[in-house]
Scaffold this active site. Structure first.
Site, PDB file in Angstrom:
ATOM      1  N   ASP A  82      37.206  33.703  32.599  1.00  0.00           N
ATOM      2  CA  ASP A  82      36.167  34.367  33.386  1.00  0.00           C
ATOM      3  C   ASP A  82      34.875  34.531  32.594  1.00  0.00           C
ATOM      4  O   ASP A  82      33.775  34.452  33.152  1.00  0.00           O
ATOM      5  CB  ASP A  82      36.649  35.749  33.830  1.00  0.00           C
ATOM      6  N   CYS A 123      45.222  36.934  30.930  1.00  0.00           N
ATOM      7  CA  CYS A 123      43.917  36.898  31.593  1.00  0.00           C
ATOM      8  C   CYS A 123      43.954  37.145  33.089  1.00  0.00           C
ATOM      9  O   CYS A 123      44.992  37.199  33.722  1.00  0.00           O
ATOM     10  CB  CYS A 123      43.157  35.642  31.221  1.00  0.00           C
ATOM     11  N   ASP A 124      42.741  37.218  33.623  1.00  0.00           N
ATOM     12  CA  ASP A 124      42.455  37.937  34.857  1.00  0.00           C
ATOM     13  C   ASP A 124      43.219  37.479  36.094  1.00  0.00           C
ATOM     14  O   ASP A 124      43.782  38.281  36.809  1.00  0.00           O
ATOM     15  CB  ASP A 124      40.960  37.861  35.154  1.00  0.00           C
ATOM     16  N   LYS A 125      43.193  36.201  36.409  1.00  0.00           N
ATOM     17  CA  LYS A 125      43.787  35.720  37.654  1.00  0.00           C
ATOM     18  C   LYS A 125      45.146  35.091  37.423  1.00  0.00           C
ATOM     19  O   LYS A 125      45.926  34.936  38.362  1.00  0.00           O
ATOM     20  CB  LYS A 125      42.864  34.689  38.329  1.00  0.00           C
ATOM     21  N   CYS A 195      40.300  39.802  25.918  1.00  0.00           N
ATOM     22  CA  CYS A 195      39.187  40.594  25.374  1.00  0.00           C
ATOM     23  C   CYS A 195      39.571  42.071  25.240  1.00  0.00           C
ATOM     24  O   CYS A 195      40.180  42.658  26.127  1.00  0.00           O
ATOM     25  CB  CYS A 195      37.954  40.421  26.238  1.00  0.00           C
ATOM     26  N   GLU A 444      32.142  37.696  39.872  1.00  0.00           N
ATOM     27  CA  GLU A 444      31.930  38.916  39.111  1.00  0.00           C
ATOM     28  C   GLU A 444      30.467  39.021  38.713  1.00  0.00           C
ATOM     29  O   GLU A 444      29.799  38.016  38.478  1.00  0.00           O
ATOM     30  CB  GLU A 444      32.804  38.921  37.848  1.00  0.00           C
ATOM     31  N   SER A 470      33.352  42.584  36.677  1.00  0.00           N
ATOM     32  CA  SER A 470      34.234  42.452  35.532  1.00  0.00           C
ATOM     33  C   SER A 470      34.733  43.829  35.140  1.00  0.00           C
ATOM     34  O   SER A 470      34.055  44.839  35.332  1.00  0.00           O
ATOM     35  CB  SER A 470      33.476  41.829  34.365  1.00  0.00           C
TER      36      SER A 470
END
Length: 556
Positions: A82, A123-125, A195, A444, A470
């Protein structure tokens, strides 16, 4: 082990001679084929810091599966960063990739009839996409998330990813030196892992542990720690236990477990994206939840931790303080304790041994950072179907705010205006046509929110969008406005100079324009041409549900 394995369909009997030959062409033996076939679904790649080490994680998982009596077979799925996708057209892709990840894992498992799965993701997705697949398939599954990145450091200041974006606005104002910019670039992100703050990646890893789908410590142990590899080894052993005892994802992810996860999220002040993902996860689990559930749970859940970007601590600090079980121990009176987990134990049993080691990182219930949870759901004439704000990252003086709208139909135009000093104190930046359909992909807006913060306006300017934010975002940033502009929601009718009223404590988001005027504007409104006219994003735009429903695929 079960006498009748799912994988027998592809390896037992005369009719499966060609199938066995194909397996043997990969180097498997008759002994390997007698054992359960365990899928190791991995999102490793050489692009994303959160994934760069997952090949090593997979290696120890597979070793332990073999020792425990299974045959591990690894495959990969896609994983988008992302951060690299942020602030340009590429940001349209991450949320739609969630559905591709879920579908790709589903198809690989179904095609090859695996008996069980270890899902390795960061991670995000990717994390929620794999959870969605696991619930769809409902075979024994355990998650091994990749772990958090350590906090960056430059000149004795600890750094998160948000600080890097915020430096851009400071540089535009001449408030940061070239040396410091290069220092942030070189030392802000020190190595492997998701992160370091409580952004979406770490929020979702924590949600997976809180749901009961990963082993204790998996949600917060740093990527570079030996503990991360010990968790991976134990997970490889544990998947055979889950198979033997027929414990499946839908046995674990019940309404009660989802309610627990939401409560943990609210106590931590996690990413607003968790609302999208937990709704999508609930959808796959056959559990009914909506935005009202999030808001009601938030109102009754104290914020017990302030993790970057909302505070000075990082996920590694949360881990040292007691991790997910530490938070859940403090929340124990609020939780459903008899839910089962991948350990084979109930949450009640796990919490008996849970401890809290730092009372500043994880506060007591009677001394919280705030009495209400981290996320609030707003409704009103601008958001009839709801909007989402990370209230734990909003300054007290911005909890109620009223200002003139400055309207943009794409993120890039808003960022340019902010960086050029065109936004004044007391204004509300509106970015629309960035929802699931209009974006498409619901980009985002970290570039926009960081530009506001970098310009020193986070206590003077609000941002409202039908896109999303985000987890690194802080300040009065309100996203997921539904219905989105592309569907003709009220956000499509806002004009420059309109007054917008924000009242987070009372959960209100209103456009102060007479209803008769809005009716006239709606008569004149026409949807714009789609921004993307071919490929997967065009397909996604045509089948995506509203953000208020988790932006899942709309299937007839």
């Amino acid at each position: 082990m079960p006498k009748n394995l799912r994988s027998d369909k592809v390896k037992k009997g005369l009719e499966r001679l060609p199938h066995r030959a194909l397996f043997k062409a990969t180097g498997l033996t008759d002994e390997d084929l007698e054992k359960p076939l365990i899928a190791v679904a991995n999102s490793w790649n050489e692009i994303v810091p959160g994934h760069i080490h997952l090949d090593k994680i997979a290696a120890v998982v597979k070793q332990k599966i073999k020792e425990a009596g299974g045959t591990p077979l690894e495959f990969n799925t896609i994983a988008i960063c992302d951060g690299i996708a942020m602030g340009h057209e590429g940001m349209r892709t991450p949320l739609p990739s969630r559905e591709i990840i879920a579908a790709s894992v589903e198809l690989m498992i179904e095609a090859h009839q695996f008996d069980a799965m270890v899902a390795i993701a960061s991670c995000d997705k990717i994390e929620p996409g794999m959870v969605m697949a696991a619930l769809r398939l409902n075979i024994p599954t355990i998650f091994v998330t990749g772990g958090c990145m350590l906090a960056g450091e430059w000149k004795n200041r600890r750094l998160g990813y948000n600080h890097l974006f915020e430096a851009i606005g400071k540089a535009k104002k001449g408030e940061i030196s070239e040396e410091d910019l290069k220092g942030l670039e070189n030392y802000g992100l020190p190595g492997p892992g998701s992160c370091a703050g409580l952004y979406t990646a770490n929020t979702m890893a924590i949600m997976i542990e809180a749901l009961g789908l990963s082993l204790p410590g998996a949600g917060t142990a740093p990527a570079v720690s030996a503990e991360r590899y010990r968790i991976a080894r134990e997970s490889g052993r544990q998947i055979l236990y889950l198979l033997e005892h027929d414990i499946k994802p839908r046995d674990i992810v019940t309404y009660e477990a989802i309610e627990n996860a939401i409560r943990v999220d609210m106590a931590l002040g996690g990413s607003t994206n968790s609302v999208l993902h937990l709704m999508a996860i609930a959808h796959e689990a056959g559990v009914k939840i909506d935005l009202h559930d999030f808001d009601e749970i938030s109102k009754k859940t104290p914020v017990l931790a302030k993790i970057n970007p909302a505070g000075p601590y990082f996920v590694e600090d949360l881990h040292k303080a007691g991790g997910v079980l530490g938070i859940m121990k403090e929340l124990e009176p609020y939780l459903n304790l008899d839910v089962i987990t991948v350990t084979g134990k109930t949450l009640r049993e796990l919490l008996k041994d849970a401890k809290i080691y730092n009372r500043e990182v994880i506060r007591p219930r009677d001394n919280p950072y705030s009495k209400e949870g981290g996320i609030a759901i707003l409704w009103g004439s601008l958001a009839p179907e709801g909007a989402v704000v990370k209230q734990s990252a909003v300054a007290p003086e911005m909890m109620k705010f009223e200002g003139e709208a400055v309207v943009f139909d794409r993120e890039e135009d808003a960022v340019k205006a902010i960086l050029n000093g065109e936004i004044r104190k007391g204004q509300v930046v509106v970015i629309r046509y960035e929802g699931p359909k209009g974006g498409p992909g619901m980009r985002e807006m970290l570039a926009a929110t960081s530009a506001i913060t970098g310009a020193g306006l986070e206590k003077d300017v609000a941002l409202i969008t039908d896109g999303r934010f985000s987890g690194a975002t802080r300040g009065p940033a309100i996203g997921h406005v539904s219905p989105e502009a592309m569907d003709g929601g009220p956000i499509a009718l806002v004009e420059n100079g309109d007054i917008i009223s924000i009242d987070i404590p009372n959960r209100k988001l209103d456009l102060k324009v007479p209803e008769e005027e809005l009716i006239e504007r709606k008569k004149r409104w026409k949807p714009p041409e789609p921004k993307v006219k071919k490929g997967y994003l065009r397909l996604y735009a045509s089948i995506a549900e509203s953000a208020s429903k988790g932006a899942v695929w709309r299937i007839p």
